[in-house]
Design a protein around this motif. Sequence first.
Motif, PDB file in Angstrom:
ATOM      1  N   PRO A 171       0.828  -1.205   0.000  1.00  0.00           N
ATOM      2  CA  PRO A 171       0.000   0.000   0.000  1.00  0.00           C
ATOM      3  C   PRO A 171       0.870   1.266   0.000  1.00  0.00           C
ATOM      4  O   PRO A 171       2.008   1.255   0.495  1.00  0.00           O
ATOM      5  CB  PRO A 171      -0.786  -0.117   1.312  1.00  0.00           C
ATOM      6  N   TYR A 172       0.325   2.318  -0.535  1.00  0.00           N
ATOM      7  CA  TYR A 172       1.082   3.577  -0.624  1.00  0.00           C
ATOM      8  C   TYR A 172       1.582   4.036   0.747  1.00  0.00           C
ATOM      9  O   TYR A 172       2.723   4.501   0.880  1.00  0.00           O
ATOM     10  CB  TYR A 172       0.183   4.655  -1.249  1.00  0.00           C
ATOM     11  N   ASP A 173       0.751   3.907   1.783  1.00  0.00           N
ATOM     12  CA  ASP A 173       1.169   4.337   3.119  1.00  0.00           C
ATOM     13  C   ASP A 173       2.379   3.551   3.614  1.00  0.00           C
ATOM     14  O   ASP A 173       3.204   4.073   4.378  1.00  0.00           O
ATOM     15  CB  ASP A 173       0.022   4.185   4.120  1.00  0.00           C
ATOM     16  N   ALA A 174       2.495   2.296   3.200  1.00  0.00           N
ATOM     17  CA  ALA A 174       3.665   1.498   3.579  1.00  0.00           C
ATOM     18  C   ALA A 174       4.912   2.055   2.910  1.00  0.00           C
ATOM     19  O   ALA A 174       5.997   2.087   3.507  1.00  0.00           O
ATOM     20  CB  ALA A 174       3.460   0.037   3.190  1.00  0.00           C
ATOM     21  N   MET A 175       4.767   2.506   1.674  1.00  0.00           N
ATOM     22  CA  MET A 175       5.896   3.096   0.952  1.00  0.00           C
ATOM     23  C   MET A 175       6.331   4.394   1.628  1.00  0.00           C
ATOM     24  O   MET A 175       7.528   4.651   1.810  1.00  0.00           O
ATOM     25  CB  MET A 175       5.514   3.336  -0.509  1.00  0.00           C
ATOM     26  N   VAL A 176       5.346   5.199   2.011  1.00  0.00           N
ATOM     27  CA  VAL A 176       5.670   6.435   2.731  1.00  0.00           C
ATOM     28  C   VAL A 176       6.333   6.089   4.062  1.00  0.00           C
ATOM     29  O   VAL A 176       7.283   6.753   4.499  1.00  0.00           O
ATOM     30  CB  VAL A 176       4.401   7.282   2.980  1.00  0.00           C
ATOM     31  N   GLY A 177       5.847   5.019   4.693  1.00  0.00           N
ATOM     32  CA  GLY A 177       6.405   4.591   5.974  1.00  0.00           C
ATOM     33  C   GLY A 177       7.873   4.230   5.880  1.00  0.00           C
ATOM     34  O   GLY A 177       8.667   4.546   6.777  1.00  0.00           O
ATOM     35  N   ALA A 229       8.465   9.157  -1.411  1.00  0.00           N
ATOM     36  CA  ALA A 229       9.685   9.758  -0.852  1.00  0.00           C
ATOM     37  C   ALA A 229       9.457  11.235  -0.576  1.00  0.00           C
ATOM     38  O   ALA A 229       9.853  11.766   0.476  1.00  0.00           O
ATOM     39  CB  ALA A 229      10.849   9.561  -1.815  1.00  0.00           C
ATOM     40  N   LYS A 230       8.817  11.908  -1.523  1.00  0.00           N
ATOM     41  CA  LYS A 230       8.531  13.334  -1.365  1.00  0.00           C
ATOM     42  C   LYS A 230       7.629  13.575  -0.157  1.00  0.00           C
ATOM     43  O   LYS A 230       7.845  14.498   0.636  1.00  0.00           O
ATOM     44  CB  LYS A 230       7.845  13.857  -2.632  1.00  0.00           C
ATOM     45  N   ALA A 231       6.614  12.720  -0.001  1.00  0.00           N
ATOM     46  CA  ALA A 231       5.689  12.861   1.124  1.00  0.00           C
ATOM     47  C   ALA A 231       6.414  12.694   2.458  1.00  0.00           C
ATOM     48  O   ALA A 231       6.205  13.458   3.405  1.00  0.00           O
ATOM     49  CB  ALA A 231       4.561  11.836   1.000  1.00  0.00           C
TER      50      ALA A 231
END
Length: 271
Positions: A171-177, A229-231
């Motif tokens: 999930p996208y949130d995992a990538m941000v994590g 990464a930006k987030a």
Amino acid sequence: MKRLNKAGVLAFGVLLSVTFSTISASAADYTIQKNDSLYKIGRLFDTPVKTIKSNNNLKSNTVYPGQVIDVKAKTHKVKKGDTLFLIAKKHKISIGALRKANNKWNNEIEPGQKLLLPAKNKAPKVKKAAAKTTKASTKAKKTATKSVIPYTQKQFDLLARLITAEASGQPYDAMVGVGAVVVNRVQSKEWPGNITKVINHVPAGYYQFTPVLNGTIKNPATDIAKKAAKAALNGSDPTKGAMFYFDDSATNEWLWSKPLAIKIGNMVFVY
């Protein structure tokens, strides 16, 4: 000697209490932890080693786990509704440094409990010579204007490639994590001070990030990884301060023993 009446005794007691509190407000007990050093403690509380030694009558730099020393630090009295994350956010310190200052590796705190507050992270000093930077580095600085940590375009790409290697298909949130864990480490005094050093950190020969070991860190970053990464660089952190992450198929007992921050997809984030 003239006796004080009850009111006088009470007033004297209050005055003594206030005076004592004022005197001791900047002094606090810190318990030495495993692998501690006066240098690390000095960085944690922004105090020179020689000052710590002088205040504690230490003749050498040797300290032992369980040893209690005086450090100069403010304290936070836990209130109902407080969490370590909220306390760290309120005082603008990293949750990792807060945990380290109090040897607190779970999330259990109680109203009335006093926690030591580590020093705030200082912004890196910018040398005057930086005025002569190239157009590329100037562009990189503009890119990082809104970020919570400084970074170059090269470091941004490295972070995005790590996210691609570690969390593609999650999930996208995992990538941000994943990105947030790197940011949290950069902000913490317990880890190296920039993205490149954090990702390539190999303490005692132990790679912190598998993609660096197996070479997948060299694969190009995906667009969604760049967005994540930006987030993360702009302060988004779904993990609320995690310092480690791993796949839920991992069998490492040490990782599983750490306090859980959040699980997103197959990614487990811990403090």
